[in-house]
Design an enzyme around this catalytic site. Sequence first.
Site, PDB file in Angstrom:
ATOM      1  N   LYS A 158     -51.832  32.914  17.594  1.00 31.32           N
ATOM      2  CA  LYS A 158     -52.055  33.451  18.941  1.00 31.32           C
ATOM      3  C   LYS A 158     -52.134  34.970  18.859  1.00 31.32           C
ATOM      4  O   LYS A 158     -51.133  35.645  18.607  1.00 31.32           O
ATOM      5  CB  LYS A 158     -50.931  33.016  19.874  1.00 31.32           C
ATOM      6  N   LYS A 165     -53.903  22.740  19.680  1.00 32.59           N
ATOM      7  CA  LYS A 165     -54.870  22.082  20.557  1.00 32.59           C
ATOM      8  C   LYS A 165     -55.256  20.709  20.007  1.00 32.59           C
ATOM      9  O   LYS A 165     -55.355  20.540  18.782  1.00 32.59           O
ATOM     10  CB  LYS A 165     -56.161  22.909  20.659  1.00 32.59           C
ATOM     11  N   ALA A 182     -41.468  39.369  25.795  1.00 26.01           N
ATOM     12  CA  ALA A 182     -40.400  38.370  25.699  1.00 26.01           C
ATOM     13  C   ALA A 182     -39.556  38.340  26.966  1.00 26.01           C
ATOM     14  O   ALA A 182     -39.122  37.269  27.413  1.00 26.01           O
ATOM     15  CB  ALA A 182     -39.520  38.663  24.485  1.00 26.01           C
ATOM     16  N   CYS A 229     -27.645  71.726   9.744  1.00 24.43           N
ATOM     17  CA  CYS A 229     -27.288  70.377   9.298  1.00 24.43           C
ATOM     18  C   CYS A 229     -26.105  69.862  10.107  1.00 24.43           C
ATOM     19  O   CYS A 229     -25.058  70.522  10.179  1.00 24.43           O
ATOM     20  CB  CYS A 229     -26.943  70.389   7.813  1.00 24.43           C
ATOM     21  N   ARG A 265     -60.278  38.246  31.628  1.00 20.65           N
ATOM     22  CA  ARG A 265     -59.728  37.012  32.187  1.00 20.65           C
ATOM     23  C   ARG A 265     -59.519  37.121  33.698  1.00 20.65           C
ATOM     24  O   ARG A 265     -59.822  36.201  34.444  1.00 20.65           O
ATOM     25  CB  ARG A 265     -58.390  36.687  31.518  1.00 20.65           C
ATOM     26  N   CYS A 310     -31.720  69.549   4.628  1.00 14.90           N
ATOM     27  CA  CYS A 310     -30.544  70.375   4.361  1.00 14.90           C
ATOM     28  C   CYS A 310     -30.597  70.794   2.891  1.00 14.90           C
ATOM     29  O   CYS A 310     -30.565  69.927   2.007  1.00 14.90           O
ATOM     30  CB  CYS A 310     -29.273  69.581   4.648  1.00 14.90           C
ATOM     31  N   ASP A 318     -41.508  36.596  29.602  1.00 16.48           N
ATOM     32  CA  ASP A 318     -41.456  35.159  29.348  1.00 16.48           C
ATOM     33  C   ASP A 318     -40.175  34.542  29.897  1.00 16.48           C
ATOM     34  O   ASP A 318     -40.185  33.435  30.447  1.00 16.48           O
ATOM     35  CB  ASP A 318     -41.545  34.878  27.841  1.00 16.48           C
ATOM     36  N   LYS A 350     -44.284  30.107  21.058  1.00 14.17           N
ATOM     37  CA  LYS A 350     -43.970  31.526  20.994  1.00 14.17           C
ATOM     38  C   LYS A 350     -42.891  31.789  19.939  1.00 14.17           C
ATOM     39  O   LYS A 350     -41.834  31.147  19.957  1.00 14.17           O
ATOM     40  CB  LYS A 350     -43.486  32.042  22.351  1.00 14.17           C
TER      41      LYS A 350
END
Length: 761
Positions: free
Chosen positions: A130, A304, A45, A425, A151, A444, A48, A328
Site C-alpha cells: 500500500k 484483493k 496512525a 560545550c 480521488r 568540542c 486511524d 495496516k
Amino acid sequence: MTEVPESAAHTPDAQLREEYAQLAEEVRGHQAAYHQRDSPVIADAEYDQLIHRLRKIEREHPELVAADSPTQQVGGAPSKAFDPVQHIQRLYSLEDLFSRSELRTWYERAVASLAELRGDEPVRWLVEVKIDGLAINLLYRRGELVRGITRGDGVTGEDVTHNVRTIKAIPHRLHGSGHPEELEVRGEIFMPSAEFGAFNDQLIAAGNPPLANPRNAAAGSLRQKDPAKTAERPLSMFVHGVGARAGLGLTSQHQTYEQLAEWGLPVSPYTQILQTREQIEEYLDEHQRRRHELVHEIDGVVIKVDDFDQQRALGHTSRVPRWAAAFKYPPEEVTTRLRDIREQVGRTGRVTPYAVLDKVKVAGSDVRRATLHNQEVVRAKGVLIGDDVFIRKAGDVIPEVLGPVLGAREGREEELYEYVFPTHCPACGTRLAPSKEGDVDMRCPNAETCPAQLSERVIHIGSRGALDIEALGDEAGIALTNPDLRRPPAELIDHSALQSSEVQVSFDDDEPRPQTPVLRNEAELFDLTAEDLKDVYVWREVRVSGEPTGQWAPSLYFWTKPRFDAGELKKASEPTANTLQLIEELDKAKDQPLWRVLVALSIRHVGPTASRALASAYGSLEKIRAAQKEELAGIDGVGPVIAASIRDWFSVDWHHRVLQRWAEAGVRTEDEGDESTPRTLEGLTVVVTGSLEGFSRDESKEAITARGGRAAGSVSKKTDYVIAGANAGSKLAKAESLGVTMLNEEQFQALLNSGPEGLNA
C-alpha cells in the site's frame, strides 16, 4: 487528539451521543486537512484510531449514523482551488485491518461468502504493498490521456490534468494497440524515498523548510497551480486498479496489470498472486521487514480477490468493496509535544541537538527523545520549543523529528519559542568550533578531558563492533567516567538518606562534594581492579513501595551495599557479579585482533571495514603509525579522507600515551602472522548476506580478510561472490540483477579452503 473512552453496547445515553458528535466533527476536520489542504495536524496512525473508534460506536449504535457521517465518505470533498470533475465510476475506500485476528476474520468471511455464492471455485488473492501517496484517476480515451483527477470524495475529484502530464512515468499515449474506447486507470502518485531525501536537501540548502514526509510532498506537488512547479518535483506513479473500462475484456486484476504494463503504464514490482491466508501472512511479514528497502514509502498491504467475476459477486457496501482490504502496519509516524531541545556531545566531540518529547509509542516502542542532527536542520525544519511535531521511527533507527504540526499552533503562539544553539560545550564549557572551515557541525575541541566525550569513547570501546566487552555498557561507562552526570539539584536530594547511607559521600558545607572519576582518560581502562571501583556511586531516585518519591540519593554502582543490623555489620560490601565480569572481560579483551583495537581507538571515520583493511595490510599499530597518508589512501577500503583522519589522530600527543598504557597493560598492538591460513581469496571481493549457521557476521568477515579477500558490505559490479544465508534480503536480488555468482554456506566453506578452484571440485 481527542481521548475517547470505550463504551458499552447499550442504548446511547447523552454522554455517548455527545462523544459521537464531537468525534465525528473532529474526524471531518482531519479529513479536510488531509485531503483538501495537504496539511494534516495528526499522523495517519492517530487518524486511524479516531475513525476506528467512530466506526465501533456506529456498529454498536446504528441509530446514531447520519448521512453526513465521515465514515460514509471516501476521502474528502474536492478543494476549490481546482475544477471539480465527476469520476465515471465511483472510487471506494478500503476496509482497514490492524491485526492478524482482524485479517483472519475478514479473510474467512470473504471465503465463506464466495463459497455460498460461487460454489467451490478456487480463490486467488492479489496482494500488493500500500503506497503512502496521493490517489489519482487517469482517463484514457482510445489510448490518449485526456484527464487526471484526484480521488476527492470518491464521486467528484479535482482536475489536475496539466500537472499529471509533467510526470514522466505517466504516458500521454498508451503503447501498442487494442486500447478501450474509454479507460479509467487508478493509481498512486508518490515521491520515491531516495528522491525525497535529495529534494529535501535541496530545500534546506536554499534556506527553505523541508517537507514533512513523502506523502505530503506528493500531494503538495500535484496541487501546484503552476505545472512548471510540479515538473520540478521528482514524482512517479504505480497503477493499482481500473475503474470504467468499456471494451477491456480481461477476467482478473493481475491480467489487467499485465496488459497495462504492455501499454506502458507503470505497475508495481511488489505485486504477487497467492493461494492461502498463510501465504498472505508471509507476504505481510516479508514486506514489513523490507519496507525501507522499497522504492517508496508504504503503510501496509492491500489484499484483493483477483478474479473480476468473484469481485462482482461479493460486491460493495456503501463505502468499501467486500473483496478487498488494507492491512495496516504498526505506525512509524506519530505526533507528540516537543518539550525542549538539548544537546548531546559525541565521542568525536560533535554536539548534536536532540528533542525532548512527551512519551509516545511509535513502531512498537516508547519514544521520549528524537534526533535533530544539527542547528541548521533545527532552523530549516522550523520547529519551535512547545510545538506539536511529527516524528518517525524507521525500524531500529533513532527517531527523527520531521517537522511541526503547523495547524496546532493556533492560539498557542505565546507558549512557543525558538531554540538557540550553545556557544560552549554543555559538558565541559569549552568554546565550540567547527573542525574545519565550512563545516556545519560544531565540535568540542577538548577531546582529552571533556567528560561527555570520554564517556562515549569508553562506552564505544565495549561495543560489539569494537572490543565487545558486554559488561561495559552505557551505565558502566558513565559510572567510570562521569558518575555525577545525573546528580539532581540540591532541593531534590534526600538528605535523610544521605545521613543514614553507608555510601562514602564527602561533603562541603552539608552538600555532597563532586566525585573524582575513576577514569580521567581511557588510557587507564585496562589497569582497573575491582578494588578501584569500591566507592563509586551514582544517583538514583528514591522509591517507596515501588513508587518514585521525587527525591534522589547516592547508590553504590560497582559494589554491593553493606548490610547492618542494629548497628552491627552483617554482610560487608563486595564486588557485584557484573563488576567481576567486567574485570574478567577487560582481561580477555586484551587478546582481541588488531582490527578491533583500531575500532576501539575512536579514530574518526575508521570503522570495522577500514580497520580490517588496515590490519590486513600492515599487521601492527607501529607500521600504521609510520605509514604516509598517500600510502594509506591507496589501500582498498581506506581512501584519502580516512587516511587523513588516521594521520591526524597519530599526531596528537595524548593518543600516544593511550597506546603506551594499553601496550603496557598487555593489549595486542599487532596481529600474529599465521602462515597456516592460505591466501585463497587474494584480490577477491565477497559479500555475505543473511544468517549463516557456522559463522557470525563478524566471523565471516574475519574469515574472508584472513585469506586476503575484501569483505564488502554492499553488492556492486566489482563483487566476485555473494554468500547467501537464511533470510537474505535485497542484496540477493541485486546480485541476481548484476549476474554476480551466489554461493550457499557449504560452497562458502569450499571457497575459504581452496579458493575459486574449490568450487569446481
